[in-house]
Structures are given as C-alpha cells and as structure tokens.
Design an enzyme around this catalytic site. Sequence first.
Site, PDB file in Angstrom:
ATOM      1  N   ARG A 249       6.958   1.953   2.439  1.00  0.00           N
ATOM      2  CA  ARG A 249       7.576   3.285   1.930  1.00  0.00           C
ATOM      3  C   ARG A 249       8.906   2.829   2.389  1.00  0.00           C
ATOM      4  O   ARG A 249      10.174   3.228   1.564  1.00  0.00           O
ATOM      5  CB  ARG A 249       7.207   4.230   2.520  1.00  0.00           C
ATOM      6  CG  ARG A 249       6.038   4.854   2.009  1.00  0.00           C
ATOM      7  CD  ARG A 249       5.474   6.197   2.304  1.00  0.00           C
ATOM      8  NE  ARG A 249       5.317   6.379   3.598  1.00  0.00           N
ATOM      9  CZ  ARG A 249       4.301   6.675   4.210  1.00  0.00           C
ATOM     10  NH1 ARG A 249       3.110   6.823   3.244  1.00  0.00           N
ATOM     11  NH2 ARG A 249       3.949   7.025   5.320  1.00  0.00           N
TER      12      ARG A 249
ATOM     13  N   ASN B 106       0.521   4.039   1.120  1.00  0.00           N
ATOM     14  CA  ASN B 106       0.665   4.791   2.539  1.00  0.00           C
ATOM     15  C   ASN B 106       1.168   3.978   3.530  1.00  0.00           C
ATOM     16  O   ASN B 106       1.093   4.351   4.690  1.00  0.00           O
ATOM     17  CB  ASN B 106      -0.847   5.406   2.554  1.00  0.00           C
ATOM     18  CG  ASN B 106      -1.956   4.286   2.911  1.00  0.00           C
ATOM     19  OD1 ASN B 106      -1.675   3.177   2.446  1.00  0.00           O
ATOM     20  ND2 ASN B 106      -3.094   4.760   3.738  1.00  0.00           N
ATOM     21  N   CYS B 107       1.650   2.910   3.381  1.00  0.00           N
ATOM     22  CA  CYS B 107       2.071   2.078   4.416  1.00  0.00           C
ATOM     23  C   CYS B 107       3.499   2.412   4.667  1.00  0.00           C
ATOM     24  O   CYS B 107       4.483   2.417   4.012  1.00  0.00           O
ATOM     25  CB  CYS B 107       2.103   0.549   3.873  1.00  0.00           C
ATOM     26  SG  CYS B 107       2.747  -0.635   4.851  1.00  0.00           S
ATOM     27  N   ASP B 108       3.816   2.764   5.878  1.00  0.00           N
ATOM     28  CA  ASP B 108       5.158   3.161   6.425  1.00  0.00           C
ATOM     29  C   ASP B 108       6.320   1.952   6.013  1.00  0.00           C
ATOM     30  O   ASP B 108       7.258   2.460   5.436  1.00  0.00           O
ATOM     31  CB  ASP B 108       5.101   3.322   7.847  1.00  0.00           C
ATOM     32  CG  ASP B 108       4.677   4.506   8.420  1.00  0.00           C
ATOM     33  OD1 ASP B 108       4.339   5.496   7.197  1.00  0.00           O
ATOM     34  OD2 ASP B 108       4.097   4.618   9.639  1.00  0.00           O
TER      35      ASP B 108
ATOM     36  N   LEU C 274       1.105  -1.160  -0.055  1.00  0.00           N
ATOM     37  CA  LEU C 274      -0.109  -0.093   0.135  1.00  0.00           C
ATOM     38  C   LEU C 274       0.891   1.359   0.075  1.00  0.00           C
ATOM     39  O   LEU C 274       1.717   1.075   1.009  1.00  0.00           O
ATOM     40  CB  LEU C 274      -0.989   0.036   1.196  1.00  0.00           C
ATOM     41  CG  LEU C 274      -2.112  -1.168   1.198  1.00  0.00           C
ATOM     42  CD1 LEU C 274      -2.591  -0.981   2.844  1.00  0.00           C
ATOM     43  CD2 LEU C 274      -2.890  -1.104   0.136  1.00  0.00           C
TER      44      LEU C 274
END
Length: 116
Positions: free
Chosen positions: A14, A9-11, A7
């Site tokens: 990233r 927006n998943c830390d 995803l």
Amino acid sequence: MLNVYGLKNCDTCRKALSWLQSENIAHQFFDIRKDGFTETDLKRWLAALGHEQLINRRGTSWRNLDAAVQESLSEKTAAALVLTEPALMKRPIFDDGNKFVICGFKAEQQDALKSL
C-alpha cells in the site's frame, strides 16, 4: 508500464502504491493471490533476483513451512513453493515486463524506480 505484484492488504504494498502515485509513475497493480502471475513471470523474477532474494523468510507463510522444506530450499523448490503459496515472495515486486525487476520497497528500490 510498470507492473506491481503484491498483496492488497500488505502495508508495504500500500505504501509503495501510494508513493508511485505521488511520483506520477504509471503502474498497474496485481494481487498475487487474486490476479495471480504466470510461471514465465516467476522464472524472470528468479533469474533477475535469485531465490534467496525473492523468498520472504520473515513472513508467516515461511514460518508455517516444515523445517525440512525450509532447509532444502533451492531455486527449483523455491519456484514450486511460490507457485503454490504466492505469499512466500517478498513484496512488492516491480516488473516492467522486460529486464527491470526489483522487489521490496526501501530507499534503494525507490531510487531505482525514480530512474525509470
């Protein structure tokens, strides 16, 4: 080329993407909600990892499931659940499209990725 599923927006995703770039590991990112994945991909991931490893039991998507669904989880039900709610998978998933499939981004996964 290494495909990375997660995803945007998943830390953890990233961090993994940043690390892959710093290690000069060629990759392509697929957002599992936006870009999706195939049922064939899911079957390969389940075969390689098993449903116990593929399902993220610590996330909001898991906690939002009915307790009866959580307790009756099997390989078959896991596949159906993930197809309807992709965020149930642990992320990121690294897949070379052949035999290399791992999920998560801890030291052992990083070591495996370096060996590609």
